[in-house]
Design an enzyme around this catalytic site. Structure first.
Site, PDB file in Angstrom:
ATOM      1  N   ASP A  18       0.885  -1.162   0.000  1.00  0.00           N
ATOM      2  CA  ASP A  18       0.000   0.000   0.000  1.00  0.00           C
ATOM      3  C   ASP A  18       0.920   1.208   0.000  1.00  0.00           C
ATOM      4  O   ASP A  18       1.513   1.544   1.025  1.00  0.00           O
ATOM      5  CB  ASP A  18      -0.892  -0.033   1.253  1.00  0.00           C
ATOM      6  CG  ASP A  18      -1.711   1.245   1.417  1.00  0.00           C
ATOM      7  OD1 ASP A  18      -1.674   2.111   0.519  1.00  0.00           O
ATOM      8  OD2 ASP A  18      -2.393   1.368   2.464  1.00  0.00           O
ATOM      9  N   LYS A  80       2.945  11.344  -3.155  1.00  0.00           N
ATOM     10  CA  LYS A  80       1.956  10.701  -4.022  1.00  0.00           C
ATOM     11  C   LYS A  80       1.063  11.709  -4.742  1.00  0.00           C
ATOM     12  O   LYS A  80       0.577  11.460  -5.834  1.00  0.00           O
ATOM     13  CB  LYS A  80       1.105   9.765  -3.159  1.00  0.00           C
ATOM     14  CG  LYS A  80       0.163   8.864  -3.919  1.00  0.00           C
ATOM     15  CD  LYS A  80      -0.378   7.834  -2.958  1.00  0.00           C
ATOM     16  CE  LYS A  80      -1.525   7.046  -3.518  1.00  0.00           C
ATOM     17  NZ  LYS A  80      -1.991   6.056  -2.526  1.00  0.00           N
ATOM     18  N   GLU A 181      -7.061   0.750  -4.681  1.00  0.00           N
ATOM     19  CA  GLU A 181      -7.111   0.583  -3.233  1.00  0.00           C
ATOM     20  C   GLU A 181      -8.454   0.061  -2.713  1.00  0.00           C
ATOM     21  O   GLU A 181      -8.483  -0.856  -1.893  1.00  0.00           O
ATOM     22  CB  GLU A 181      -6.741   1.908  -2.552  1.00  0.00           C
ATOM     23  CG  GLU A 181      -5.252   2.204  -2.687  1.00  0.00           C
ATOM     24  CD  GLU A 181      -4.901   3.664  -2.521  1.00  0.00           C
ATOM     25  OE1 GLU A 181      -5.766   4.448  -2.081  1.00  0.00           O
ATOM     26  OE2 GLU A 181      -3.758   4.030  -2.845  1.00  0.00           O
ATOM     27  N   ASP A 203     -12.966   5.236   1.549  1.00  0.00           N
ATOM     28  CA  ASP A 203     -11.551   5.271   1.937  1.00  0.00           C
ATOM     29  C   ASP A 203     -11.073   6.711   2.075  1.00  0.00           C
ATOM     30  O   ASP A 203     -10.829   7.399   1.085  1.00  0.00           O
ATOM     31  CB  ASP A 203     -10.721   4.526   0.880  1.00  0.00           C
ATOM     32  CG  ASP A 203      -9.217   4.561   1.183  1.00  0.00           C
ATOM     33  OD1 ASP A 203      -8.792   5.287   2.104  1.00  0.00           O
ATOM     34  OD2 ASP A 203      -8.461   3.850   0.489  1.00  0.00           O
TER      35      ASP A 203
HETATM   36 MG    MG Z   1      -4.592   4.624   1.895  1.00  0.00          MG
END
Ligand code: MG
Ligand code: ADP
Length: 677
Positions: A18, A80, A181, A203
């Protein structure tokens, strides 16, 4: 305590990573269960922070995090957010105190770079450091590491996915696949073991928000729709608290709304952001948080008090943004909130009580939160890596594309080849033919978006297929194939079927799309839906009119002698009417009417031409020529290969020289793995 005995013949272990905005985790599957590996900090969660020291040493994780306030300019956080972005995309976007390098030229601007003073690094290089560290920990503990599955937010576009894959390669990993994800989270929850149901994965991480609607059908699950916001998460909550803390310290004359973060010294920003995160975490368990921070004027410390109620109020706009994305995802999936069988919470920021409450109200049910929201994505990635490495047929994973993909056709209309929300991997083909005689090249313009005209969509790529022998209009068969792989990367192929000449491009747009842009494009398409449709019909009927005019003129060159004077004058006047209409009509019906009139005027003549063609065939002309001429009998197409010297006759201002054929066909590539556990 049992010691693992090292078996040199044991197959390498696949790992799941992840790669989070805030925290990254590596996991693998032991005895059928996902287990997080311990990283260089001796923890499961590795802060996604990289510090570049003066003397060239690179540090990752907690050590790097300790430099956020000490050496902020060489400490990269939230890298990211910058994956796959160009220098112009990041203007004004700054979370840490680091600087972006000023691009030397346009080519340089394609990829944003961080300026470390003396050297620069790209987001791919920074991410690769995080991955290298995780891979190193995995090698230490597992001895032999096989392939890796790396997760990405569902809304990552092509450039962002490509950048993530590049980072994996740079870190020396064998990247088996990128996995969304939310899909990973669903796998971790073992949803595939239930038989049927509809689920939402919510999420909320540090930097990204993803919402996914999943449908489980006889043990097979499918992503029905995805939505979200790549610029929404716990970091934004930190920013809100940080401004209040800065105000208590005396910045902005004590008014949080007056603070210009750019004007605050970087080391103070670093310190305050750390403190803000601490306050936020404390407010998850406590009603109020008290913190001491140095006053701006240097006169001792300020005491800052923030209550949970204040915090809840302040983050409401963030929650509402998430709520809007959720409602849109439900709408896209054609699902009502009360039809949901479960809502899964993922991401550290879903620990905030106000978030849980908001989600419960939004979906009218208590969300599931049985698995640690920090670990759930890595656990799913590990399970998937394990499945892939054993090529087991356990799970069918389907994701969808967020925006339609297509090509520009004659007159500037869009032919959608892969519609929005198509599940991936997928493939589709569409066949086109030439508009003008003697065309030896096709320009292919790949676009993304929901609008009817190419100029209103996002341009992804242009390329030219050359070297086609000159053929009469309508004879070349151009097959355009779109293939989208498991990672969401698009491959476009163009093949001329008569000659077999082929060209393929992989589409890697240099600039990514933010979620806001995706959202804007969708809203835009809704707003313009009706007028776009009219415009498209007008463009299409204009193209059709021009094509018929061209074909009729060609037929006149060959078979005009079959018309008597009266017929000829009726054909000529119908041609003039149609010319007039294609040039100036503002309604498609006007052109359609003129086409019908010309069709009527040439009806008898078409019959006479067919007779002549058949007689010609009996006199020794090849049968295919008869077939062609029979098609041509309605004035659409005639066999006149001599016209090949007439080069690409494009209509002015048009970039595209082909038009839609009628053979749109789709072949859905078999998806990953087989159907049920
Ligand atoms: Mg995450
Ligand atoms: P990402 O997927 O972006 O890497 P994570 O899922 O690791 O993010 O979530 C990180 C976010 O969760 C951070 O903003 C962090 O502050 C927040 N977070 C972690 N634990 C808590 C907590 N106990 N209370 C509130 N927020 C938390």
């Amino acid at each position: 305590m049992l010691l693992d005995i090292y078996d040199p013949k044991a197959p390498p272990k696949a790992i799941g990573i992840d790669l989070g905005t805030t925290n990254s985790i590596v996991a693998y599957v032991r005895d059928g269960h996902p287990v997080a590996l311990i990283n260089c900090d001796g923890q499961e969660l590795l802060p996604s922070v990289v510090h570049y020291a003066d003397h060239g040493q690179v540090q990752v994780g907690r050590t790097a995090q300790s430099y956020v306030s000490r050496d902020p300019e060489r400490t990269i956080v939230s890298v990211k957010r910058f994956m796959g972005k160009g220098a112009n995309d990041v203007a004004g976007e700054r979370l840490g105190a680091y600087r972006f390098a000023r691009p030397a030229n346009e080519d340089d601007a394609r990829v944003v770079r961080f300026d470390l003073g003396g050297r620069t690094v790209s987001p791919v290089e920074v991410s690769a450091e995080i991955l290298k560290s995780l891979a190193g920990s995995a090698r230490d503990q597992l001895r032999s590491v096989g392939g890796a599955v790396i997760t990405v937010p569902a809304y990552f576009d092509d450039a962002q996915r490509q950048a993530t894959k590049d980072a994996g390669k740079l870190a020396g990993l064998d990247v088996l696949r990128l996995l969304n994800e939310p899909t990973a989270a669903a796998l971790a929850y073992g949803l595939e073991s239930k038989n049927n149901g509809l689920f939402v994965v919510f999420d909320l991480g540090g930097g990204t928000f993803d919402v996914t609607v999943l449908q489980l059908d006889d043990g097979v699950f499918q992503v029905k729709s995805t939505g979200g916001d790549t610029a929404l998460g716990g970091d934004d909550m930190d920013q809100i608290i940080a401004k209040r803390l800065l105000a208590s310290m005396g910045y902005g004359n004590g008014d949080a709304t007056q603070i210009d973060v750019e004007s605050v010294p970087p080391e103070v920003v670093g310190l305050v952001l750390g403190a803000a995160r601490d306050v936020k975490h404390r407010l998850t368990d406590e009603e109020r948080a008290v913190i001491q921070l140095p006053r701006r004027d240097g006169k001792g410390e300020a005491t800052c008090v923030i209550t949970r109620a204040e915090f809840t109020d302040a983050i409401l706009p963030l929650l509402e943004r998430a709520g809007r994305a959720c409602r849109r995802a439900l709408r896209d999936a054609g699902v009502q909130a009360d039809a949901l069988d479960g809502v899964i919470l993922v991401g550290g920021a879903t620990r905030v009580p106000a978030v849980k409450r908001y989600v419960a109200e939004l979906f009218s049910q208590e969300p599931l939160a049985g698995i640690d929201p920090d670990l759930v994505v890595a656990a799913g990635a590990a399970l998937h890596a394990d499945q892939l490495s054993r090529s087991s047929d356990e799970v069918l994973l389907l994701d969808v594309i967020p925006l339609s993909l297509g090509i520009e056709t004659m007159g500037g209309a869009v032919d959608r080849i892969l519609p929005r929300n198509t599940t991936i991997p997928a493939g589709a083909k569409s066949t086109f033919t030439t508009y003008a005689d003697g065309q030896t090249g096709f320009e292919i313009h790949v676009v993304q978006g929901e609008r009817e005209l190419a100029k209103d969509c996002r341009s992804l790529a242009r390329f030219t297929l050359r070297g086609i022998p000159a053929l009469p209009a309508g004879h070349a068969r151009l097959e355009i194939g779109f293939g989208i792989d498991e990672n969401g990367l698009l491959h476009v192929s163009a093949k001329e079927l008569l000659t077999g000449i082929e060209q393929t491009v992989e589409v890697k747009p240099s600039y990514g799309l933010t979620d806001e842009q995706v959202e804007e494009m969708l809203i835009d398409a809704l707003d313009h839906g009706e007028s776009d449709f009219e415009l498209r019909r007008l463009v299409e009927s204009r193209v059709e009119g021009e094509r018929i005019l061209l074909a009729t003129r060609k037929a006149l060159d060959v078979d005009a002698d079959l018309l008597d004077a009266d017929q000829r004058s009726r054909v000529d006047s119908a041609i003039r009417e149609l010319e007039q209409a294609t040039q100036s009509a503002s309604k498609p019906a006007q052109i359609e009417g003129a086409i019908a009139a010309l069709d009527h005027a040439t009806h008898d003549w078409a019959g006479a031409r067919m007779n002549r063609a058949i007689k010609g065939a009996l006199g020794g002309v090849a049968v295919t020529a008869v077939e062609k001429d029979v098609q041509g009998a309605r004035g659409v197409d005639v066999q006149v290969a001599e016209h090949a010297e007439n080069r690409t006759a494009m209509s002015p201002g048009s970039a595209v020289v082909f038009e839609t054929g009628d053979t749109l066909e789709r072949d859905d590539t078999p998806a990953v793995g087989a159907e049920r556990p």
